[in-house]
Every structure is written in C-alpha cells, then in structure tokens.
Design an enzyme around this catalytic site. Structure first.
Site, PDB file in Angstrom:
ATOM      1  N   GLU A  31       0.524   5.045  13.068  1.00 47.07           N
ATOM      2  CA  GLU A  31      -0.791   4.354  13.587  1.00 47.07           C
ATOM      3  C   GLU A  31      -0.908   2.816  13.776  1.00 47.07           C
ATOM      4  O   GLU A  31      -1.557   2.378  14.523  1.00 47.07           O
ATOM      5  CB  GLU A  31      -1.830   4.795  12.392  1.00 47.07           C
ATOM      6  N   ASP A  32      -0.043   2.169  12.768  1.00 47.46           N
ATOM      7  CA  ASP A  32      -0.520   0.656  12.890  1.00 47.46           C
ATOM      8  C   ASP A  32       0.575  -0.072  13.632  1.00 47.46           C
ATOM      9  O   ASP A  32       0.815  -1.440  13.582  1.00 47.46           O
ATOM     10  CB  ASP A  32      -0.469   0.291  11.367  1.00 47.46           C
ATOM     11  N   HIS A  79       0.815  -1.167   0.004  1.00 44.41           N
ATOM     12  CA  HIS A  79      -0.060  -0.032   0.172  1.00 44.41           C
ATOM     13  C   HIS A  79       0.908   1.316   0.003  1.00 44.41           C
ATOM     14  O   HIS A  79       0.719   2.132  -0.910  1.00 44.41           O
ATOM     15  CB  HIS A  79      -1.180   0.003   1.193  1.00 44.41           C
TER      16      HIS A  79
END
Length: 709
Positions: A77-78, A49
């Site tokens: 964030e991840d 991505h």
C-alpha cells in the site's frame, strides 16, 4: 531499530525454530528498507508500527508466516513493492496474507463509505481463504488504536467508531476477548472521553468500598472448593469501563446498581471438575432461579465455553460466577488464536470450527449481496453478541441471534427450506412466521413445493443469511416477471402501430440496444417491465417512421379495446394503488413507475388523472383478464350507531360472504355514533357489492360507502 527486532527475535525463539526466526528478521529488514524515509505522525520511523504489530502476534504465539506478514503488511500500500515481488522473496502464502490486509488504494470510489465497504469486503473474502488475514488485521488495528492520540479529533473518533462497530464484534465472533475488551476501552476513551473519565473516577472511588467484600467472598469460595478436595483458582473479575457504560445505557440502571454485583471466575482442571465446582457453589450460596447458563453443553457461536450462575451471597449481595477449565479460559481470552497458542499441547479449538462455519456463511452473503455496501450492512447485522438456542424436531441444536423468527430458523436449516416455508410449529403449536423465538423452543418448519419467499418477510427477519437469500430470490423473481411484463407491454405498444416484436429486423433491434447501452433484448424487456423505459417511446424508436403513437394509444376506443390484460398474478412488477384500491370490474389505467413496474389505478382516480396530465407517455390503458384467481384489498367506511354486538355482527356477515377482514378501526362521533374503517380482501367488484348490500340492511348501520380516491 535493530534492538527492537532483537528483542522480538529473543521472544520468538521460545516457540519458533531458528530458521523461522531468521525469516522474520529478514522480513523486518526488507520492511525497514521499503519504508525508509517514511515516518509515523508521532515522528517515529514507520517500521516501528509493523514491529509493534508483530509483538502483539508474538503474544498469541502466531506462526512465522503471520509474523512475516505483520512486518510487511503496509509495503504494498505505502511503497512500490508488488504482491508478485513479495511472493518471490517470501513465498505465496505470506504475499497472500499481506495482500488480504492491504487496502484498495488504486481504485477510484464515489464515496468514502463505498471505499471503506470495498476494503472491508476484500479483507473478509481474504479471511475466508486464510483466517490469519483477520488475526493480522486485528493486531494492526489494535496498535493503531493504542496510538490514536496523534490523530485529529475527527479522525480519532471515526477510527474508534469503526473499531467499535466492526472490529470489536469480529474479535468477539472469533472469541478473541482480550483484544475485543481493549478495543472497547480505547474506543470508549476516544469517542466519549468525558464519560470514560467520570466512570473511571466512580470505579476508583467504589473500589475502596468493594475491596473488603471481594477479599471475603474470594476467600469463602476458595476455602469451600479446597475443603471439597477440588483444585481450583478463584479470581475476582474487574468490570470494564465500556461494559459498565453499556449496561447503564441499555438497561437503564444507575452506577450503584451495576457495581453492587460481584464477579468471580473459578478455573479448574477439566469439564468434570466444572460441574463439581458448580454443585459446590450452589451448596455454599443459594442460586438465583433463571440465572444459570450452560455454555459447556451448548457453546456460544464463537466457541466460548463456561458455566454461568448467579448466587445470593452474604447480606443478599449478588455474586456472578463463571466456572471453566484452563483450556476454556485460554479460548475465552484468545479465541481462534488459541489454536496457535496451545497447539503444541494438543489443544483442540472449537472456535476454529465455528469460525470456519461463519466464514462459509460470509462467502454465501457476498455471492448474494448486490454491492459492497449491502454486504457490509449484512455482516454488521451478523455480528451479534446475543443468541438463542433452538432445537429441530430431531434434537439438533441451532444457534440464532436474539429476536430471530421461524423464517430465520428455516433459512438456517437450508435455503430450500426457507424458500418453500409456509408455516411453523413452535413447541408443537402453530405460530406466526414473525414470532420472535426463545431459547429452548423446538421449531418445526412446514414447507410446500410451490411456495416462494414473501417480500414482507424482510420486515421481520434478523439474520443476514435470511435477508440475503430473500433479496436474492426476489431479485431473480422480479427480473423474470419484469421481462415477461415488458414483453407484453412492448408487444402491445408495437401492435397499436401495426408492428410486431418478432417481425422487427434484428439490425434495428441491435441498433436501439446499442443506443440504450444494452447488450441483450432481455435487458431491454426487463427495463420496460420495471418501468425504467416507456414502452411507447421504445416502440417509436424501433419503428421510427410511425407518427402519432400517443394519440392512438390514448384514444378512448383504444383504451377500452386494446389495454394490457391484468391477471393479478404478475407478482412484484404489478402493484395496486392504495389511493383507490382497484378491483376486477373497475375501469383501470396503469402508471409506469421507475423500478416498480405498473401501478394499477381506477380510471376515475384523481392521482392517475394528475399523472396523465404530467407524463402521458408513462400512463397506459389496462383491462382485467377474464381469468383472475386472487383476492384484492378494498376498504369500506361505515357510519353506525354505537350498540352492543354490532361489530361482531358485521364481522360475521363478512365471514359468511367468504371475504377476509384485514383491519378494523372505529372513530367515535359523539356519544351514540361512530365511523368504522373496514379493510377487506375480496374477489372483485361484484363480491364487494354483495357485502355492502348485506351490511347496509343491518340494524344500527346508517350508511356504507366504498372508500375512493
């Protein structure tokens, strides 16, 4: 995945230095390690991505820091990587870009809408510091839209709707037309797949019939330009599915009417050639009056420049032609990203300046907005595609959304001009402040030093700037007025039990503030003035040993002698009940309404009697001040005989009595009789009685009564 990064680096080497390409490669491997073990919904490693987002940015020739941010945009964030760690490894600029795109995942929100609004607000504020934040985010959203198929139907529609409502208009505002069109096509397919399929089929069927006409027209345009010695490129413009759908829906046209128009783009070398080409086009086919727009002299808000004209071609076929230079064409496609795409050629990007102006206005909106939901609502309003171009008396051009009014214009000039606006002249004629303005008009704003915004303006202004400024002013005004009223209400409640606000022990006041969760006395006074706290109950807490407060407050003697004096100039925190329309001279009583302050009723009003029984602690005695300098609404019901000229006679009587008519309506009661409802602005009860007396003696008037609850 090393082959994927190798392909990207080979493309990047066309316009970036080897050191910059090496930094992007390093960011890729860092992202690959951070996302190790994470997969997309389609089963691909997650790092595919960010790599795809980087490819999109590469198409725009974005700088190496933007591409590094694209590689790393999900690691905060991840994964467990912090902003500080990114700053250490890749520099503060890259860390700031990544943080701007990152969602607020660690914060608890009451609703999904609030979470989305907060995330959007964070991204917009980061964008105002560095516009590359939004470019990276738009590329991220574009890849997510391209891979929507793996999501559930509900989530697919939610993401697509958010894209159409927010991200497509932002791309348009920044002039990034190619991305905007792809958003719309993908969003249309996701939300209305059957409609998209039907229109696609109809377009394919129509293409065969249109092909011959397109070839003929393109050849005719090219040949004429060439014969006039002008180097130009002529391209037929394909209509996009979503734009066809929008025109069918909004303009209520059928498919055949929309497809009957042929669009062409003429691309020339420079601005002079644009106007020469326009003359050639108008000589070849007759232009349709009123369909010419010069966006070169007056660019759109997003920096878009082009000449638009509509011609009547062979057999009366309408031909839409856009004429622009190569540089304008690049800006029309890439907008703000054209700055990076063409900066090596000395390309000057007007949309950069326009974008900065817009972002400056966003900062102002954020400061004035009450919360993130109000902010996102304002920004949505601000993302308008249609504009009008207006002039100040000195010839300065102002761009506003379609439907904008003189009040919007005033706030666009300066917030002080908007705050003190009292009237407007449009093309040298006085015009209502609510008048929708039209392109080409000259607007002059009349101001007065003591004037202030009217709450009624919120009903017709369309720009988010005007709306935010008015709300901000009214909020501050309401705070000031409610403090003043709250002080008067609390002082009156305390005096009725033999106490005084100034004489209260500071220790007692602080104890009550603490119990109510407040910091300052002004906060308590404002809450009382707004009707959120009942003054009698607050007085009871401040002087707890006193009993029987309510009995004292609502005795008839006390109501007449000790009621709060109403001056009529209290502003937003005192309103007058529409059910009984009290006037100076009437016996009155107030009801404390949460968030609104005092609502004034006549003492004989049925509604105040009901409130007195239901919540006596929220009702309080009032009296009129000796000095009142304003007009009040009242209403008369007049039974009359239908006869010529009677309405004009009644209106003349009202005017001669120094009163103003607010509204008139007449209901027929048989063939010869009717009942008139007459809304007036009068000074007091005596003024109204004089008007009633004069109307009652008119020939044709049977009965006049004041409308009561």
């Amino acid at each position: 995945m090393s082959s994927g990064i190798d392909t990207l680096c080979k493309r990047l080497s066309d316009y970036l230095t080897p050191d910059q390409v090496a930094d992007i490669r390093r960011a890729y491997f860092f992202s690959e390690q951070a996302h190790l073990g994470q997969f997309r919904r389609n089963g691909d490693p997650y790092v595919t991505h960010p790599l795809a987002v980087a490819h999109i940015l590469c198409d725009m020739h974005m700088d190496h820091q933007s591409l590094m941010a694209a590689m790393l945009h999900d690691v905060i964030e991840d994964t467990g990587v912090s902003k500080e760690a990114l700053s250490t490894d890749f520099g503060p600029d890259v860390a700031m870009l990544v943080d701007g795109v990152t969602k607020l995942t660690q914060v608890h929100f009451n609703s999904k809408a609030e979470a989305q609004a907060e995330n959007f607000q964070k991204m917009i504020l980061a964008m105002t510091q560095d516009v590359r934040v939004i470019v990276v985010k738009l590329a991220d959203r574009l890849h997510n839209m391209r891979t929507l198929d793996v999501l559930t139907l509900e989530k697919r529609k939610r993401v697509a709707r958010e894209t159409l409502e927010i991200y497509a208009p932002i791309a348009m505002r920044l002039g990034m037309n190619d991305i905007r069109i792809e958003y719309e096509e993908l969003g249309f397919q996701a939300i209305w797949p059957m409609r998209a399929e039907r229109i696609r089929g109809a377009v394919l069927a129509a293409r065969g019939h249109r092909k011959e006409m397109v070839v003929t027209l393109e050849a005719a345009l090219s040949e004429r330009l060439k014969s006039e010695g002008l180097t130009a490129r002529v391209e037929g413009r394909e209509k996009h599915l979503y734009s066809i759908y929008e025109k069918m829906r909004d303009k209520r046209r059928n498919f055949a009417e929309i497809m009957d128009v042929y669009g062409f783009r003429v691309i020339v070398e420079n601005v002079d050639a644009c106007y020469r080409a326009l003359g050639i086009m108008h000589n070849l086919y007759k232009p349709i009056p009123g369909k010419f727009k010069d966006y070169i002299a007056i660019p759109k808000t997003n920096g878009y420049q082009s000449l638009h004209t509509v011609l009547k071609g062979p057999r009366g076929v309408p031909i839409e032609v856009q004429i622009r230079s190569e540089a304008m064409d690049a800006m029309a496609s890439n907008g703000i990203a054209a700055h990076w795409l063409y900066k090596s050629d000395g390309f000057t990007n007007t949309s950069q300046t326009r974008a900065r102006e817009w972002m400056k206005s966003l900062l102002e909106l954020q400061r004035n907005a009450g919360d993130s939901l109000e902010f996102i609502e304002s920004v949505k309003v601000d993302l308008f595609p249609d504009e009008v171009y207006l002039f100040t008396p000195k010839g300065r051009i102002m761009t506003l959304p379609r439907g904008a009014t003189p009040v919007d214009f005033a706030y666009a000039v300066h917030s002080d001009v908007g705050d003190t606006c009292v009237a407007a002249r449009v093309d040298n004629r006085l015009a209502p402040l609510s008048l929708p303005l039209m392109t080409g008009q000259t607007v002059e704003i009349v101001t007065a030093p003591g004037a202030r915004p009217n709450p009624g303006w919120l009903d017709f202004v369309v720009t988010s700037r005007a709306r935010a400024k008015i709300r901000h002013f009214l909020k501050d005004q309401q705070g000031s007025e409610s403090q003043d009223l709250g002080r008067r209400l609390l002082a009156k409640a305390l005096s009725n039990i033999g106490a005084s606000l100034d004489a209260l022990p500071e220790k007692t006041v602080k104890k009550v503030l603490r119990e109510l969760g407040m910091q300052e006395l002004e906060e308590l006074l404002e809450s009382v003035g707004l009707g959120n706290q009942v003054p009698q109950i607050v007085a009871r807490r401040l002087v707890p040993e006193e009993e029987g407060i309510l009995d004292k407050l609502f005795s008839k003697r006390n109501a007449a002698a000790k009621g709060i004096a109403i001056r009529g100039t209290e502003g937003l925190v005192v309103s007058y009940a529409r059910c009984c329309r009290p006037l100076p001279g009437d016996d009155i009583m107030g009801h404390l309404s949460a968030g609104r302050g005092i609502v004034v009723h006549r003492q004989k009003c049925r509604n105040i009697s009901t409130e007195l029984r239901a919540s006596p602690d929220k009702c309080l005695p009032l009296r009129w001040s000796d000095k009142i300098d304003r007009e009040f609404q009242s209403e008369l019901r007049i039974a009359l005989v239908n006869q010529r000229g009677l309405l004009a006679t009644i209106a003349s009587v009202v005017t001669d009595s120094n009163a103003n008519i607010e509204h008139i309506s007449i209901e027929e009661k048989g063939s010869h009789h009717g009942v008139m409802q007459l809304g007036l602005l009068v000074k007091d009860r005596i003024h109204l009685a004089q008007i009633i007396k004069r109307i009652r003696v008119l020939t044709g008037v049977d009965k006049v009564i004041r409308v009561k609850a």
